[in-house]
Design an enzyme around this catalytic site. Structure first.
Site, PDB file in Angstrom:
ATOM      1  N   LYS A 200       0.838  -1.350   0.144  1.00  0.00           N
ATOM      2  CA  LYS A 200       0.196  -0.040  -0.083  1.00  0.00           C
ATOM      3  C   LYS A 200       0.766   1.454  -0.034  1.00  0.00           C
ATOM      4  O   LYS A 200       2.114   1.269   0.120  1.00  0.00           O
ATOM      5  CB  LYS A 200      -0.833  -0.031   1.143  1.00  0.00           C
ATOM      6  CG  LYS A 200      -1.783  -1.099   1.178  1.00  0.00           C
ATOM      7  CD  LYS A 200      -3.033  -1.266   0.143  1.00  0.00           C
ATOM      8  CE  LYS A 200      -3.679  -2.622  -0.079  1.00  0.00           C
ATOM      9  NZ  LYS A 200      -4.171  -2.937   0.910  1.00  0.00           N
TER      10      LYS A 200
HETATM   11  C1  LIG Z   1      -5.367  -4.362   1.330  1.00  0.00           C
HETATM   12  C2  LIG Z   1      -6.848  -3.972   1.187  1.00  0.00           C
HETATM   13  C3  LIG Z   1      -7.874  -4.499   2.370  1.00  0.00           C
HETATM   14  C4  LIG Z   1      -7.014  -5.126   3.356  1.00  0.00           C
HETATM   15  O1  LIG Z   1      -6.121  -4.671   4.194  1.00  0.00           O
HETATM   16  P1  LIG Z   1      -5.118  -5.546   5.141  1.00  0.00           P
HETATM   17  O2  LIG Z   1      -4.566  -4.528   6.004  1.00  0.00           O
HETATM   18  O3  LIG Z   1      -4.482  -6.478   4.391  1.00  0.00           O
HETATM   19  O4  LIG Z   1      -6.271  -6.370   6.053  1.00  0.00           O
HETATM   20  C5  LIG Z   1      -9.132  -4.213   2.464  1.00  0.00           C
HETATM   21  N1  LIG Z   1      -9.688  -3.335   1.370  1.00  0.00           N
HETATM   22  C6  LIG Z   1      -9.014  -2.951   0.347  1.00  0.00           C
HETATM   23  C7  LIG Z   1      -9.704  -2.332  -0.695  1.00  0.00           C
HETATM   24  C8  LIG Z   1      -7.642  -3.385   0.079  1.00  0.00           C
HETATM   25  O5  LIG Z   1      -6.863  -3.022  -0.877  1.00  0.00           O
END
Ligand SMILES: *Cc1c(COP(=O)(O)O)cnc(C)c1O
Length: 395
Positions: A200
């Protein structure tokens, strides 16, 4: 060393992060403590909200958000199908059922407010929006719809830290008129949920954050994040409290100090890195514009994105395996965001079948191209060259 000439994603991580984590290790206070408190405070300031709570990951954040907003068995929550599966799974954890709305179009992969409206009935408790690829949803229409129907709004901001858009606040202008204000994603709905997973824009490996302006929700989140206990280890260590009470069957969704230390450094880099992503996206869009049949979602987007993803839509179904192989042979890694949730075996078994034509078309034709803050001009040009050559041979 990456196996790829151009990997799909890469993180900007260096000595500063290593130093910050080392400092935490030397302090020997490893779970939630002063570094986490600082991370939460700075994050709240960046988003423009009163409260921020760091948690294990965004999935835990989403779970807590739907819980404290009252979702439960018998309720439904409207969300997109074109998202990571955690968006829907977190709704299921509460006993509520997700109802999938379609996205706006091939040029705008965000949930459509018209489609949300068509999903509403007496069971609807809330809406969960996802700012796809970092591009804010049409929050003004969605908030108006939610207010009219008394629904809560959770923002899944996993892609969009630092992004924002203009919304009207009813009755806040002179004489009770509505007033336009610029708000960051995560400060518009009732609760915002962020992810700090390694791919991210702000990465700590695992990690997440909830943001809200509402004191009552904040109290509830704080309690449920740590076993439903009324005081935390950190307060007890400082002599603030000798015992505790338990007010709910809470969870252990706490973050640790190493991740918060990483997060603080990454937060300082966020705005500049989002800007570098913007420049990369502009170059891609300039060079890929005009390839007949290829759609560039959000190429004409006017709001403030965090540029998490660079999606393109191929001209026809069945072209994707050949296209991705063509790029792979040139050392270019691609992905696809996302296989629609309503087509997964589990969700086919527990939701009413329903056609989502735009989501399904995107599910067959979307490809995500490489994007990260430090992608070089040469790397972008190599991707553009590969896409253009493929296009000249296949379209
Ligand atoms: C990555 C992601 C999540 C989950 O995030 P985690 O921190 O891995 O639990 C949820 N929603 C979206 C749109 C994502 O891209």
């Amino acid at each position: 060393m990456s196996l790829w000439n151009v990997p799909l994603a890469d993180i900007d991580l260096g000595d500063e992060e290593i130093g910050a984590v080392t400092e935490v290790l030397r302090s020997k206070w490893l779970s939630m403590g002063p570094v986490t408190a600082e991370f939460e405070q700075q994050f709240a300031t960046m988003v423009g909200v009163k409260h921020a709570f760091a948690v294990t990951n965004c999935t835990a954040a989403l779970h807590l958000a739907h819980l404290v907003l009252g979702a439960g068995p018998g309720d439904t929550v409207v969300c997109p199908s074109l998202t990571f599966v955690a968006t829907a799974n977190a709704i299921r954890y509460t006993g509520a059922a997700p109802v999938f709305a379609d996205v706006t179009g091939t040029e705008n992969c965000n949930i459509s407010s018209e489609s949300i409206a068509s999903c509403l009935d007496a069971t609807t408790k809330g809406i969960c929006v996802v700012h796809y690829g970092g591009y804010p949803c049409d929050m003004d229409s969605i908030m108006t719809l939610a207010r009219r129907h008394g629904l809560y709004v959770v923002e899944d901001v996993a892609h969009a830290p630092g992004a924002g858009c203009w919304v009207t606040l009813p009755g806040h202008g002179p004489g009770g008129d509505s007033e336009w204000v610029f708000k960051r994603c995560g400060s518009i709905g009732d609760i915002g949920c962020f992810s700090f997973f390694s791919n991210k824009n702000l990465a700590t490996g695992e990690g997440g954050m909830l943001t809200t302006d509402q004191d009552v929700l904040a109290e509830r989140i704080k309690l449920l994040r740590s076993h439903g206990m009324t005081s935390l280890t950190w307060d007890r260590d400082r002599g603030h409290s000798f015992s505790y009470d338990v007010m709910a069957s809470g969870f252990n969704y706490r973050i640790d100090e190493m991740r918060s230390a990483l997060g603080l450094v990454q937060l300082r880099k966020l705005e500049a890195n989002n800007q570098r992503r913007a420049e990369a996206v502009n170059r891609y869009h300039e060079k890929l514009a005009g390839l007949a049949g290829i759609t560039l979602p959000f190429a004409h987007y006017e709001g403030t994105s965090s540029y998490h993803l660079l999606p393109i839509v191929l001209p026809a179904d069945e072209q994707r395996p050949g296209f991705t192989e063509f790029l792979k042979e040139r050392g270019i890694q691609t992905s696809m965001h996302y296989p629609p949730i309503h087509q997964f075996t589990y969700y086919r078994s527990c939701t009413t079948p329903k056609a989502l034509p735009v989501t399904e078309q995107l599910g067959r034709r979307l490809v995500t191209l490489p994007l990260y803050p430090h992608i070089t001009l040469e790397q972008i040009d190599a991707v553009v060259e590969a896409v253009t050559t493929w296009h000249s041979q296949h379209v």
